[in-house]
Design a protein around this motif. Structure first.
Motif, PDB file in Angstrom:
ATOM      1  N   ILE A 237       0.843  -1.205   0.000  1.00  0.00           N
ATOM      2  CA  ILE A 237       0.000   0.000   0.000  1.00  0.00           C
ATOM      3  C   ILE A 237       0.877   1.253   0.000  1.00  0.00           C
ATOM      4  O   ILE A 237       0.584   2.237  -0.688  1.00  0.00           O
ATOM      5  N   LEU A 238       1.962   1.210   0.753  1.00  0.00           N
ATOM      6  CA  LEU A 238       2.889   2.345   0.804  1.00  0.00           C
ATOM      7  C   LEU A 238       3.464   2.639  -0.586  1.00  0.00           C
ATOM      8  O   LEU A 238       3.482   3.795  -1.037  1.00  0.00           O
ATOM      9  N   LEU A 239       3.902   1.612  -1.286  1.00  0.00           N
ATOM     10  CA  LEU A 239       4.466   1.787  -2.626  1.00  0.00           C
ATOM     11  C   LEU A 239       3.425   2.318  -3.602  1.00  0.00           C
ATOM     12  O   LEU A 239       3.675   3.266  -4.355  1.00  0.00           O
ATOM     13  N   VAL A 240       2.249   1.708  -3.581  1.00  0.00           N
ATOM     14  CA  VAL A 240       1.193   2.105  -4.521  1.00  0.00           C
ATOM     15  C   VAL A 240       0.760   3.542  -4.274  1.00  0.00           C
ATOM     16  O   VAL A 240       0.591   4.331  -5.217  1.00  0.00           O
ATOM     17  N   GLN A 241       0.591   3.930  -3.011  1.00  0.00           N
ATOM     18  CA  GLN A 241       0.163   5.295  -2.715  1.00  0.00           C
ATOM     19  C   GLN A 241       1.234   6.315  -3.078  1.00  0.00           C
ATOM     20  O   GLN A 241       0.922   7.434  -3.500  1.00  0.00           O
ATOM     21  N   ALA A 242       2.509   5.953  -2.924  1.00  0.00           N
ATOM     22  CA  ALA A 242       3.595   6.864  -3.283  1.00  0.00           C
ATOM     23  C   ALA A 242       3.592   7.140  -4.787  1.00  0.00           C
ATOM     24  O   ALA A 242       3.663   8.297  -5.224  1.00  0.00           O
TER      25      ALA A 242
ATOM     26  N   PHE B  47      -3.066   2.942 -11.976  1.00  0.00           N
ATOM     27  CA  PHE B  47      -3.068   2.389 -13.338  1.00  0.00           C
ATOM     28  C   PHE B  47      -3.806   3.331 -14.288  1.00  0.00           C
ATOM     29  O   PHE B  47      -3.320   3.632 -15.398  1.00  0.00           O
ATOM     30  N   LEU B  48      -4.971   3.820 -13.880  1.00  0.00           N
ATOM     31  CA  LEU B  48      -5.770   4.711 -14.718  1.00  0.00           C
ATOM     32  C   LEU B  48      -5.050   6.028 -14.973  1.00  0.00           C
ATOM     33  O   LEU B  48      -5.035   6.540 -16.107  1.00  0.00           O
ATOM     34  N   LEU B  49      -4.427   6.601 -13.940  1.00  0.00           N
ATOM     35  CA  LEU B  49      -3.708   7.862 -14.095  1.00  0.00           C
ATOM     36  C   LEU B  49      -2.513   7.706 -15.036  1.00  0.00           C
ATOM     37  O   LEU B  49      -2.258   8.568 -15.890  1.00  0.00           O
ATOM     38  N   PHE B  50      -1.786   6.608 -14.879  1.00  0.00           N
ATOM     39  CA  PHE B  50      -0.577   6.403 -15.675  1.00  0.00           C
ATOM     40  C   PHE B  50      -0.896   6.227 -17.159  1.00  0.00           C
ATOM     41  O   PHE B  50      -0.273   6.863 -18.018  1.00  0.00           O
ATOM     42  N   PHE B  51      -1.884   5.376 -17.442  1.00  0.00           N
ATOM     43  CA  PHE B  51      -2.205   5.106 -18.845  1.00  0.00           C
ATOM     44  C   PHE B  51      -3.198   6.117 -19.408  1.00  0.00           C
ATOM     45  O   PHE B  51      -3.086   6.523 -20.571  1.00  0.00           O
ATOM     46  N   GLY B  52      -4.162   6.553 -18.585  1.00  0.00           N
ATOM     47  CA  GLY B  52      -5.116   7.551 -19.058  1.00  0.00           C
ATOM     48  C   GLY B  52      -4.453   8.891 -19.323  1.00  0.00           C
ATOM     49  O   GLY B  52      -4.810   9.603 -20.279  1.00  0.00           O
ATOM     50  N   GLY B  53      -3.472   9.239 -18.506  1.00  0.00           N
ATOM     51  CA  GLY B  53      -2.738  10.489 -18.694  1.00  0.00           C
ATOM     52  C   GLY B  53      -1.551  10.342 -19.622  1.00  0.00           C
ATOM     53  O   GLY B  53      -0.813  11.315 -19.853  1.00  0.00           O
TER      54      GLY B  53
END
Length: 463
Positions: free
Chosen positions: A117-122, A182-188
């Motif tokens: 969770i720490l990695l994903v939130q960062a 995932f959505l932010l990385f690929f959507g953006g």
């Protein structure tokens, strides 16, 4: 588009997603009170709060640097790639810290989930800041709304149907934040902005010079918001922390407004180079404070029946801890409003001093008050800590003299404080007394709004 309309538009777009997502997260609180005991909820909250403080420390607050330097129209590929380099190093550091983290009692049983969770939130925080700086506010908002929906569904599955307790709570957060990232990385299309060759050491040095002072600021801000929960756990146990955590969720309705506005205000203030001496700065603060005063009054009027209806029997009575926390959120929000001026002028080092003094007062009062007056002592300590921080920033920026209709403003703040004292000291509030406070506060706000409208009318006629 004039500055007010631009700020309003940005606030609306961010608010459509953020308010919807944050409100849905707030609605999960009653759900948690039915499927997690006060002790379990207190433990889960401690884990998530620990993650929230480790992120700025381990990432060197680089996400803030990415946002600020992208807003300066510097090559976003160099900015984003340099920011990603820091997070890669953080991931390696987290693995190296495993032996230490495994020795901490509250973490050791949940270490793998905690670390994931720490990695994903960062990474999610970095993606959010880059997308926001790129001006893709709709994607920013939609991703937040989707995250909230997934969080609700995942909690439903893991807690209600699979009865997984704290593990289920953590799994739900991991799933929701992973999908948002995932959505932010690929959507953006952020993959277009990353290249190992684009990592720029001189630029990274400038970014760190900006972001490093934000680490102690973030830590101290967290101290004022969260340290009392650790102290509560120390003196009164995790069950008391669970009760306090639920009480703190009600003021989070007010925090939602601040989060949305802060994100829109930082874009406008930094992007347009607005100075704190600009009359526009004071006008926006007037609108901002009016909104917060009125919303706080509404919450104070309904807090008792609201809490007694939504929360399970184990959490009855937590509403009495809410009023002082509401005032603390107001003061925190006012401090955040002024914080944007430090960010715009890249004077982040000065933030630390004000936050440090407020944090020291908060911790000292928590240790002093909690053993004697219990949970409500934590609320009082938090309020005073944020009051000190806000007053210091007002003095440091010279904003005292820029407040419009000073009497109405300070009278409104005094009325809300008086009403909070009344609610916290009585088991059954009198509706008539509550209404008298409300009418007096609305009268003060009417004076502020009337003056603002007259100013706008005069400017329109002058043109």
């Amino acid at each position: 588009m004039n500055r007010i309309k631009k700020l309003g538009f940005n606030t609306l777009i961010i608010g459509l997603g953020s308010m919807g997502s944050k409100f849905m997260i707030f609605l999960l609180v009653p759900f948690y009170t039915f499927y997690l005991s006060p002790a379990e909820y207190g433990q889960a909250d401690i884990l998530m709060m620990t993650i929230s403080i480790l992120i700025p420390i381990l990432t060197l607050s680089i996400a803030d640097g990415v946002f600020r330097y992208t807003m300066d129209k510097i090559d976003p590929k160099k900015v984003f790639s340099s920011g990603c380099a820091i997070l890669v190093l953080m991931s390696v550091l987290l693995v190296a810290l495993a032996p230490i983290l495994l020795q901490i009692p509250m973490i050791q049983d949940y270490y793998i989930l905690f670390s994931l969770i720490l990695l994903v939130q960062a990474w999610n925080a970095l993606f959010q800041q880059q997308v926001r700086a790129n001006g893709k506010l709709i994607l920013y908002s939609v991703s937040g709304l989707l995250m909230a929906v997934l969080l609700f569904v995942a909690n439903l599955v893991f807690l209600k149907y699979w009865d997984m307790g704290i593990d289920g709570f953590l799994y739900a957060n991991l799933v929701a934040f992973s999908v948002q990232a995932f959505l932010l990385f690929f959507g953006g299309k952020l993959y277009r902005f990353f290249s190992f060759r684009a990592i720029n050491k001189p630029l990274l040095g400038k970014m760190l010079l900006y972001s490093l002072p934000l680490i102690p600021n973030a830590v101290l801000w967290w101290v004022m918001q969260v340290s009392d929960r650790y102290i509560l756990t120390l003196f009164l146990g995790v069950a008391a922390n669970g009760l306090y955590t639920v009480a703190a969720k009600i003021p989070s309705l007010l925090s939602m407004l601040n989060t949305v506005f802060f994100q829109a205000w930082s874009i406008s203030a930094i992007g347009d180079g607005i100075k704190k001496s600009d009359t526009f700065f004071a006008q926006v603060f007037t609108i901002f404070s009016c909104l917060f005063f009125v919303v706080t009054e509404v919450i104070l009027l309904i807090v008792q029946p609201f809490a007694d209806t939504l929360f399970s029997a184990a959490y009855q009575g937590v509403w009495q801890y809410v009023p002082f926390l509401l005032i603390a959120v107001i003061l925190s929000s006012f401090s955040s409003f002024l914080e944007v001026s430090y960010m715009a002028e890249k004077k982040t080092k000065q933030l630390v001093i004000t936050t440090l003094k407020g944090g020291i007062v908060n911790i000292a009062l928590s240790f002093l008050l909690i053993p004697f007056v219990g949970i409500i002592g934590a609320s009082i300590a938090t309020l005073i800590g944020f009051l000190i921080t806000w007053l210091l920033r007002m003095h440091q920026t010279g904003f005292f003299r820029q407040i419009e209709s000073k009497f109405s403003f300070w009278c409104s703040l005094a009325l809300l404080f008086g009403q909070s004292v009344y609610l916290s000291c009585i088991d059954t509030p009198n509706l008539m007394v509550q209404c008298l406070f409300a009418v007096a506060l609305l009268g003060c706000q009417a004076v502020l709004v009337k003056k603002l409208v007259r100013y706008k009318t005069a400017r329109s006629l002058a043109k």
